[in-house]
Design a protein around this motif. Structure first.
Motif, PDB file in Angstrom:
ATOM      1  N   TYR A   1      -3.373  -7.863   2.274  1.00 12.05           N
ATOM      2  CA  TYR A   1      -4.478  -7.151   1.643  1.00 12.05           C
ATOM      3  C   TYR A   1      -5.318  -8.104   0.789  1.00 12.05           C
TER       4      TYR A   1
ATOM      5  N   LYS B   1       0.126   3.199  -5.688  1.00  6.04           N
ATOM      6  CA  LYS B   1       0.222   4.492  -6.377  1.00  6.04           C
ATOM      7  C   LYS B   1       1.292   4.456  -7.457  1.00  6.04           C
TER       8      LYS B   1
ATOM      9  N   GLU C   1       0.846  -1.185   0.000  1.00  5.23           N
ATOM     10  CA  GLU C   1       0.000   0.000   0.000  1.00  5.23           C
ATOM     11  C   GLU C   1       0.885   1.240   0.000  1.00  5.23           C
ATOM     12  N   ASP C   2       0.282   2.378  -0.255  1.00  9.48           N
ATOM     13  CA  ASP C   2       1.058   3.604  -0.459  1.00  9.48           C
ATOM     14  C   ASP C   2       1.869   4.017   0.753  1.00  9.48           C
ATOM     15  N   GLY C   3       1.432   3.693   1.950  1.00  3.87           N
ATOM     16  CA  GLY C   3       2.164   4.087   3.144  1.00  3.87           C
ATOM     17  C   GLY C   3       3.382   3.232   3.437  1.00  3.87           C
ATOM     18  N   MET C   4       3.668   2.254   2.579  1.00  2.00           N
ATOM     19  CA  MET C   4       4.789   1.342   2.824  1.00  2.00           C
ATOM     20  C   MET C   4       5.838   1.445   1.721  1.00  2.00           C
ATOM     21  N   ALA C   5       6.092   2.664   1.279  1.00  2.23           N
ATOM     22  CA  ALA C   5       7.065   2.888   0.210  1.00  2.23           C
ATOM     23  C   ALA C   5       8.452   2.403   0.608  1.00  2.23           C
TER      24      ALA C   5
ATOM     25  N   GLU D   1       9.285  -0.154   2.533  1.00  2.00           N
ATOM     26  CA  GLU D   1       9.359  -1.601   2.360  1.00  2.00           C
ATOM     27  C   GLU D   1       9.398  -1.968   0.879  1.00  2.00           C
TER      28      GLU D   1
ATOM     29  N   THR E   1       4.400   0.135  -4.950  1.00  2.00           N
ATOM     30  CA  THR E   1       3.182   0.436  -4.205  1.00  2.00           C
ATOM     31  C   THR E   1       2.034   0.590  -5.193  1.00  2.00           C
TER      32      THR E   1
ATOM     33  N   ASP F   1      -7.690   6.217  -4.623  1.00  2.09           N
ATOM     34  CA  ASP F   1      -8.379   7.503  -4.626  1.00  2.09           C
ATOM     35  C   ASP F   1      -9.234   7.611  -5.883  1.00  2.09           C
TER      36      ASP F   1
END
Length: 754
Positions: A694, A671, A655-659, A661, A669, A701
């Motif tokens: 996930y 995005k 997911e986008d918050g795990m760039a 990793e 990611t 978005d």
């Protein structure tokens, strides 16, 4: 840890070995199996985790297994004796027996339980020193403390309870059955009609892994009757129900998705039409109602045979899951979210012409802002037919299978032109069977034009051998060419090693040979050879492993010679490229181009370009273009290859918050994957290869949804439906709005590439 017994050197055992190795955290994995088991393990070393240690213990003769004497291993087997009986085809010379032909029968014997100690008897015989109780239970005779007698163990102990015995029989062919029947090693375990064994060894359970064609034979049935007291469990058949209860979580999601959008998530085949061996094939079970064989049952998921405690000896079905009907799943869904019924109605209207669509309350809420210009359809989709291309995602997860997502495999159905596979993770064949049924899966495998593998990580190729061996068996006796497998060079080393066990009926082509530069070199060479004669000269270059190519051209009586040094491997590669080009053209594919990506060494993405077609008025329509990323970080090669793609299938592991990793593990990611599609002006971006964290719908978005789709296992996308895909996303988000991410305590996921 120890995994004691492998029955044959067959590939389906490797997935389990890989899982055990991945769980080991540096702890050695000990396995026992037939000779040449080390070939299988050695073949796996090119992709097994480096920190894992797998130790093979080869069964080279009939008799008790020699368990490692180390305390850590021996303690696992302190209460059980495991003996092996080698089984090979009858009448075949030892020198002609292939490693894969040798199977092993395992006899598992638990130690007997000592009889009950009767204190009252010991007291009556004058035993007052309690330490003598222990000696008696250990089988020692003691002197009475009050009487002038010797007390023996059988004076104060009840009769011992014999240890249960389980025999696991892998008898793959009739030739093996003939050898099994004549095996002297099992004589001590046969019993008469009164359940008496000459040796006192009473077999409690026999697990049969042979197919119905073998187990149903008269001589095999006669042999089974020699175990008159045993419970027979028939495990060599395929469950008749495709919605296997052990896949309950996956089946639940599939049923919900089908209810919402049957066009993209068709119902699974209601049953496997003609399994290799079904319960009905084993007709001997009802042949003689008075026979002990009538007690035989068919194996089920999580069925147990309890060996200890002795009071509970026998079959235990308490954990066998009961199948849940799809209707019950939908009733549960509608109870949770009543508005899903309206959503399903509106989704169905997306496939109708605008004039036929009806407004519903939910559509007004979810489509206030159009997310797609319906007229912006690429020319390659003009009047596209539904029998042009259909893409089915057989696995959309990463690293290792979970109860929600299988690992990567993408099936391209070209209908009358055949089919392709891009990557082939563990369980690919099982997913084909779930989606298409047995006959459909066999047809898909039989008609494969080629298989393309992106890189050597196990979640992208562990299912390959199973597909190849099935195709080999399906085409046995039929004139055909070996299947072309494209992949990184490390994959060739593995396949070559495995073919020492059994023939895979394939030809390997390195992905580097199908890059754009390689294709251009190949085409240039072919063009030159049309006008020049190829001569192989035996000169010094031949001794060095090279062939010398001479092109002669004659002009006005003069001769001119041009010498080019061509490696032998290159000549072989060009021959295989010629064959690949022919195979692709027959499938309607103009070009397959591999390109390097940023992941691990020798990682590739691939471009598939369909040939142009002519419409009804004679106008040339450009062919579609599909690009698949494999595993990668966003990179310029990916953007360049994806320019103008009809479909870009891109990994979106994190997911986008795990760039952070994503960067550390060379993944993308959500995005980043979408941005690659935007930069390349791809018509549709389909995201896949999600972290097993996930299982449902990743966060997207509103802007990202205008050309993006989320892949699910067994999702089928027809080329003619591409214009609809983004419109389905809001409804998928609605379907899973109450679902949370997997709790790590529920499903532990190892986020590491194997």
């Amino acid at each position: 840890m120890s995994f004691p017994c492998l029955l044959r050197d067959c590939w389906w055992t490797s997935s389990l070995l890989l899982t055990l190795a991945g769980m080991g955290d540096g702890v050695p994995v000990n396995i026992w199996g037939p000779s040449n088991l080390n070939i299988l393990v050695d073949a796996m070393k090119c992709f097994i985790p480096h920190h894992s240690m797998v130790h093979t213990n080869l069964v080279s003769h009939t008799g008790p297994l020699q368990i490692d004497s180390s305390a850590a291993v021996a303690s696992k087997f302190k209460d059980v004796k495991i003996s092996a009986i080698l089984l090979q085809p009858n009448g075949v010379k030892a020198s002609d027996v292939k490693p894969s032909d040798v199977s092993v029968i395992y006899v598992c014997e638990l130690h007997e339980i000592k009889g009950k100690f009767y204190k009252e008897k010991a007291d009556a015989l004058g035993i007052t020193v309690k330490t003598k109780y222990k000696e008696l239970t250990q089988g020692k005779s003691v002197k009475s403390d009050l009487l002038d007698i010797t007390v023996h163990p059988n004076d104060v102990m009840g009769a011992p309870v014999p240890g249960p015995i389980v025999i696991i029989v892998d008898c793959p062919t009739s030739s093996h059955a003939l050898e099994l029947i004549s095996a002297q090693s099992l004589n001590d375990y046969y019993s008469d009609s009164n359940n008496q064994s000459q040796s006192g060894n009473i077999v409690n359970c026999v697990i049969h892994l042979g197919p119905a064609s073998v187990v149903n034979s008269s001589h095999y049935k006669k042999w089974m009757k020699k175990f008159s007291s045993a419970q027979h469990v028939m495990a060599g058949y395929v469950m008749n129900e495709v919605q296997n209860p052990i896949l309950k979580s996956s089946a639940r999601i599939t049923a919900r998705l089908n209810y919402l959008c049957p066009h993209l998530f068709p119902l699974m085949s209601s049953s496997i039409q003609h399994p290799i061996s079904t319960a009905s094939d084993f007709n001997f079970l009802s042949e003689d109602p008075t026979s002990k064989l009538s007690d035989g049952i068919f194996a089920e998921n999580l069925l147990k045979f309890i060996l200890r405690p002795h009071a509970h000896l026998g079959l235990d079905r308490s954990n066998v899951p009961s199948p849940q009907a799809a209707s019950a799943v939908i009733d549960e869904l509608l109870l949770e979210s009543p508005d899903i019924a309206d959503a399903a109605q509106h989704v169905s209207q997306l496939w109708q012409k605008p004039a036929e669509r009806k407004e519903c309350a939910i559509s007004k809420v979810m489509t206030d802002k159009p997310i797609l210009d319906e007229n912006s359809v690429p020319s390659c989709l003009e009047n596209i037919r539904r029998d042009e291309l259909e893409v089915t995602f057989l696995g959309t997860g990463s690293s290792q299978p979970s109860k929600y997502r299988n690992v990567t495999a993408i099936y391209f159905n070209l209908f009358s032109n055949g089919s392709l596979l891009l990557d082939c993770g563990e369980g690919t064949l099982a997913q084909l069977k779930r989606r298409y049924g047995m006959e459909g899966a066999e047809s898909a495998v039989r008609n494969l034009a080629c298989i393309w593998i992106s890189h050597i990580h196990a979640d992208h190729h562990v299912g390959l051998v199973r597909i190849l061996t099935l195709r080999r068996d399906l085409l046995k006796g039929v004139s055909h060419d070996p299947l072309i497998v494209l992949g990184p060079s490390q994959l060739k080393r593995f396949l070559d090693a495995y073919q020492r066990l059994e023939d895979l009926d394939m030809q390997f082509l390195d992905n580097k040979a199908t890059t754009l530069f390689s294709w251009e070199t190949f085409e240039l060479d072919n063009e030159s050879n049309k006008n020049n004669e190829l001569v192989l000269e035996r000169d010094e270059d031949v001794k060095n492993g090279n062939l010398t190519s001479s092109r002669e051209s004659c002009s006005q009586g003069s001769s001119k010679r041009l010498k080019l040094s061509v490696p032998v491997a290159k000549v072989e590669t060009f021959a295989l490229l010629n064959r690949l080009k022919k195979v692709l053209n027959e499938a309607g594919i103009e070009r397959l181009i591999s390109f390097p990506v940023v992941h691990c060494p020798e990682s590739f993405g691939v471009v598939l370009k369909a040939a142009d077609r002519i419409n009804s008025i004679g106008k040339a329509i450009p062919g579609w273009k599909v690009v698949y990323s494999g595993d990668t970080r966003p990179c310029s090669e990916m953007v360049e290859a994806s320019q103008g793609a009809t479909i870009l299938i891109h990994e979106a592991t994190f997911e986008d918050g795990m760039a952070g990793e994503a960067i550390a593990k060379n993944h993308s990611t959500t995005k980043e994957a979408i941005e690659v599609g935007n930069s390349a002006a791809a018509y549709r971006v389909i995201l896949t290869h999600f972290s097993q964290r996930y299982p449902k719908v990743p966060v997207l978005d509103e802007i990202s949804m205008h050309k993006t789709c989320i892949a699910f296992d067994l999702m089928t996308i027809n080329l003619a439906d591409l214009h609809v895909l983004p419109k389905v996303i809001p409804y998928l988000k609605l379907l899973f709005r109450t679902e949370m991410l997997i709790d790590n305590s529920d499903d532990h996921v190892v986020e590491a590439d194997l």
